[in-house]
Design an enzyme around this catalytic site. Structure first.
Site, PDB file in Angstrom:
ATOM      1  N   LEU A   1     -52.757   9.883  -6.296  1.00 19.01           N
ATOM      2  CA  LEU A   1     -53.291   8.522  -6.186  1.00 19.01           C
ATOM      3  C   LEU A   1     -53.020   7.778  -7.494  1.00 19.01           C
ATOM      4  CD1 LEU A   1     -56.690   9.047  -4.358  1.00 19.01           C
ATOM      5  CD2 LEU A   1     -54.364   8.935  -3.444  1.00 19.01           C
TER       6      LEU A   1
ATOM      7  N   ARG B   1     -60.193  -1.076 -17.067  1.00 17.62           N
ATOM      8  CA  ARG B   1     -60.795  -0.758 -18.368  1.00 17.62           C
ATOM      9  C   ARG B   1     -59.751  -0.475 -19.450  1.00 17.62           C
ATOM     10  NH1 ARG B   1     -64.605   3.871 -17.463  1.00 17.62           N
ATOM     11  NH2 ARG B   1     -65.428   3.380 -19.519  1.00 17.62           N
TER      12      ARG B   1
ATOM     13  N   GLN C   1     -50.212   1.011  -1.463  1.00 17.75           N
ATOM     14  CA  GLN C   1     -51.582   0.629  -1.108  1.00 17.75           C
ATOM     15  C   GLN C   1     -51.721  -0.822  -1.603  1.00 17.75           C
ATOM     16  OE1 GLN C   1     -54.788   2.260  -3.442  1.00 17.75           O
ATOM     17  NE2 GLN C   1     -56.280   2.037  -1.777  1.00 17.75           N
TER      18      GLN C   1
ATOM     19  N   ASN D   1     -67.072  15.939 -10.813  1.00 23.56           N
ATOM     20  CA  ASN D   1     -65.915  15.899  -9.926  1.00 23.56           C
ATOM     21  C   ASN D   1     -64.655  15.577 -10.724  1.00 23.56           C
ATOM     22  OD1 ASN D   1     -64.213  15.595  -7.697  1.00 23.56           O
ATOM     23  ND2 ASN D   1     -64.749  13.416  -7.479  1.00 23.56           N
TER      24      ASN D   1
ATOM     25  N   ASN E   1     -15.619  14.958 -41.960  1.00 25.14           N
ATOM     26  CA  ASN E   1     -16.585  14.453 -42.940  1.00 25.14           C
ATOM     27  C   ASN E   1     -16.624  12.933 -42.853  1.00 25.14           C
ATOM     28  OD1 ASN E   1     -18.424  14.763 -45.115  1.00 25.14           O
ATOM     29  ND2 ASN E   1     -16.830  13.985 -46.470  1.00 25.14           N
TER      30      ASN E   1
ATOM     31  N   SER F   1     -15.855   6.308 -47.425  1.00 22.64           N
ATOM     32  CA  SER F   1     -17.117   5.567 -47.413  1.00 22.64           C
ATOM     33  C   SER F   1     -16.890   4.142 -46.950  1.00 22.64           C
ATOM     34  CB  SER F   1     -17.719   5.544 -48.818  1.00 22.64           C
ATOM     35  OG  SER F   1     -18.123   6.843 -49.155  1.00 22.64           O
TER      36      SER F   1
END
Ligand code: UD1
Ligand code: CA
Length: 453
Positions: free
Chosen positions: A8, A15, A75, A169, A359, A387
C-alpha cells in the site's frame, strides 16, 4: 501455498509536509516503497501489486524500473487502507492463495518475518504482525483475548485503557485472498478518521467465526515512517546497523560514524574506507581497495588494489580495474579505467575508456558534451596525457601516445605519436620590463590627478 503481495503506497503522507509522495522519500539512497517491495522478493510471490495514488506516475515509474514484474494499480482517492486493498482486487483476479499486505512506509521488515507469517497461516485465518512498543505513540493497538487476536483499534478511536496496550499493529497482514478481499469490502468508515481501515478486517472476521493471531517481531523492524523526524531517525538506525555489519565483515573504517552506506553497498573484506565517505546506490568496492576520506561514490565498481581519493567523485558507470589510482578533485563518470591507469589530480574523465597503465596528467578534461550529445574519448594503453589537456570528444589517443601539456586535442592521435596542439611560445626580449614601467607611470599619474582634484 501460492502467495501474492500487496504494497500500500497511495497516501500523500501529509505529516511529511512535502510535495513528494511519502513513499518516494529515500532511505539509504532508495525510495521507501522499494524497500518494502524488495523485502518481499525472497518470498517468490506469484504476483506483486503496488497500490499507488499520490504521485502515481512517479511511483509507477520507480516501481517498474526496479521490478518490471510488479503490477501498479491506482487508488484515485485515499479513502483508507481497506479501500486501497479493494483497489488491488482486479490485479488479483484468478489468483487463489494467500495475500500478504504490507505498507510502503515500513522499510525495515525482514523476509524471515514475512515467512513466519506465512507459516502462521496454518494456525489462523488472519495473521497480523505485531510488536511491543517502548512508546506505542499513534500506532494501532492489538487487542488480544486469551491468546487470540480479538480486534485492532486505531489510536484515534482507542479509549484510554486501549491506548495503554503496548502491543501494536505493524500493518502487515496475511490471509487467504478470497477471505481478505471479502472482508475488506465489508469494512465501513464510521470512525474518527472517516476512513476504511484495513485493521477492521480482524473484528469482522472474528464476528464471522474466523480465527486471528499475532506474529511478533522486533519494534525496529516495523518502524513506520510518517514524519521527516521519523525518516531521519530511520536513516540513522540503518546507518548504524550497516556500519556495524561492515566492521563485522572485515572492512577497516577509522571513523565509521562518518561513513554513509546505501542499501545495496557492497564492500569487501580488508577494504579501507576513510572518514566522510558517502556511498550512493549501486557501489561495489572489492577486497583490499582503498577509498580515502571525503569521497562520493555512486553506481561504480572499484577493484582490488585500487586507490580512490581523497576528495574524489565516482559517478554511475565508473569501472576501476585493479591497481588504478583516482586522486584528489577528480570526477569520473561512465568510464572504464583499465589496470594500473592513473588519474591523480584535478580531472574530469567522462564517457571514456582509459587503457592499461595510462597516465592522465593534472587538469585533464574529456570534453564529452557538445551541448546536445555526449561523445566518447578513447585513450590507449600506456598513453601519457600531459597536464591540462582538453580532449574534445569524440577523439582517440593511441597506445603509448603522448599529448603535450596544455593541448586541445580535437583529432585522433596515432599510436606512439606526440600531439602538440597549442600556440608555440614566443619570447619578446625586455618587453615585460617596458610594460611594467608604462603601467607604473600611468598609475602614478592617476594618483597625482586624484590628489589635485
Ligand atoms: C497504519 C495502521 C495502524 C498501524 C500503522 C503501522 C490502518 C488503518 N492503520 O496507520 O494500525 O499501527 O499503520 O505503521 O491501517 N495508504 C494507501 N491508501 C490509503 C491510506 C493509506 O495506500 O487510502 C498507504 C499509505 O501510503 C501508507 C500505508 O498505507 O504507506 C499506511 O497508511 P498510513 O496513513 O501511514 O497509516 P497509519 O496511520 O500509519
Ligand atoms: Ca504509517
Amino acid at each position: 501455498m501460492s502467495l501474492a503481495v500487496i504494497v500500500l503506497a497511495a497516501g500523500q503522507g501529509t505529516r511529511m509536509n512535502s510535495d513528494l509522495p511519502k513513499v518516494l522519500h529515500r532511505l539509504a539512497g532508495v525510495e521507501l516503497v522499494l524497500h518494502a517491495l524488495r523485502t518481499t522478493l525472497p518470498l517468490e510471490a506469484e504476483r506483486r501489486v503496488v497500490v499507488a495514488g499520490h504521485g502515481a506516475d512517479a511511483v509507477r515509474r520507480i516501481v517498474l524500473d526496479d521490478d518490471p514484474e510488479a503490477v501498479v494499480v491506482l487508488q484515485p482517492e485515499q479513502r483508507g487502507t481497506a479501500h486501497a486493498v479493494g483497489c488491488a482486487a482486479p490485479a488479483l483476479e484468478g489468483f487463489a492463495g494467500d495475500v500478504l499486505v504490507i505498507y510502503g512506509d515500513t522499510p525495515f521488515l525482514r523476509p524471515e518475518t514475512l515467512q513466519a507469517m506465512q507459516q502462521a497461516r496454518a494456525r489462523h485465518d488472519i495473521v497480523v504482525l505485531g510488536f511491543e512498543a517502548a512508546d506505542p505513540g499513534r500506532y494501532g493497538r492489538l487487542i488480544e483475548e486469551a491468546g487470540t487476536l480479538h480486534r485492532i483499534i486505531e489510536f484515534k478511536d482507542a479509549t484510554e485503557a486501549q491506548r495503554a496496550v503496548r502491543l501494536c499493529n505493524s500493518g502487515v497482514l496475511c490471509a487467504d485472498a478470497e477471505t481478505l478481499l471479502g472482508l475488506a469490502a465489508q469494512v465501513g468508515c464510521d470512525n474518527a478518521a472517516g476512513e476504511y481501515y484495513l485493521t477492521d478486517v480482524v473484528a469482522l472476521g472474528r464476528a464471522q467465526g474466523l480465527s486471528a493471531g499475532v506474529v511478533r517481531c522486533d519494534e525496529a523492524e516495523t518502524l513506520g515512517i510518517n514524519t521527516r523526524a521519523e525518516l531521519a531517525s530511520a536513516e540513522a538506525a540503518f546507518q548504524s546497523r550497516r556500519r556495524a555489519e561492515a566492521l563485522e565483515d572485515g572492512v577497516t573504517m577509522a571513523a565509521p560514524d562518518t561513513v554513509f552506506f546505501a542499501q545495496d553497498t557492497v564492500v569487501g573484506r580488508d577494504a579501507v574506507i576513510g572518514p566522510h565517505v558517502i556511498f550512493g546506490p549501486g557501489v561495489t568496492v572489492e577486497s583490499g581497495a582503498e577509498i580515502v576520506g571525503f569521497c562520493h561514490l555512486e553506481g561504480c565498481h572499484v577493484s582490488r588494489g585500487a586507490r580512490v581519493g581523497p576528495f574524489a567523485r565516482l559517478r554511475p558507470g565508473t569501472e576501476l580495474a585493479e591497481d588504478t589510482r583516482v586522486g584528489n578533485f577528480v570526477e569520473v563518470k561512465n568510464a572504464i579505467l583499465d589496470e594500473g591507469a592513473k588519474v591523480n589530480h584535478l580531472s574530469y574523465i567522462g564517457d571514456a575508456h582509459v587503457g592499461e597503465g595510462a597516465n592522465i596528467g593534472a587538469g585533464t578534461i574529456t570534453c564529452n558534451y557538445d551541448g546536445v550529445s555526449k561523445h566518447r574519448t578513447e585513450i590507449g594503453a600506456r598513453a601519457f596525457i600531459g597536464s591540462d589537456t582538453m580532449l574534445v570528444a569524440p577523439v582517440r589517443v593511441g597506445a603509448e601516445a603522448m599529448t603535450a601539456t596544455g593541448s586541445v586535442i580535437t583529432a585522433d592521435v596515432p599510436d606512439g605519436a606526440l600531439a602538440v596542439a597549442r600556440v608555440r611560445q614566443d619570447n619578446k626580449p625586455g618587453l615585460a620590463r617596458r610594460l611594467f614601467d608604462r603601467l607604473r607611470a600611468a598609475a602614478a599619474a592617476r594618483k597625482r590627478a586624484e590628489g589635485e582634484g
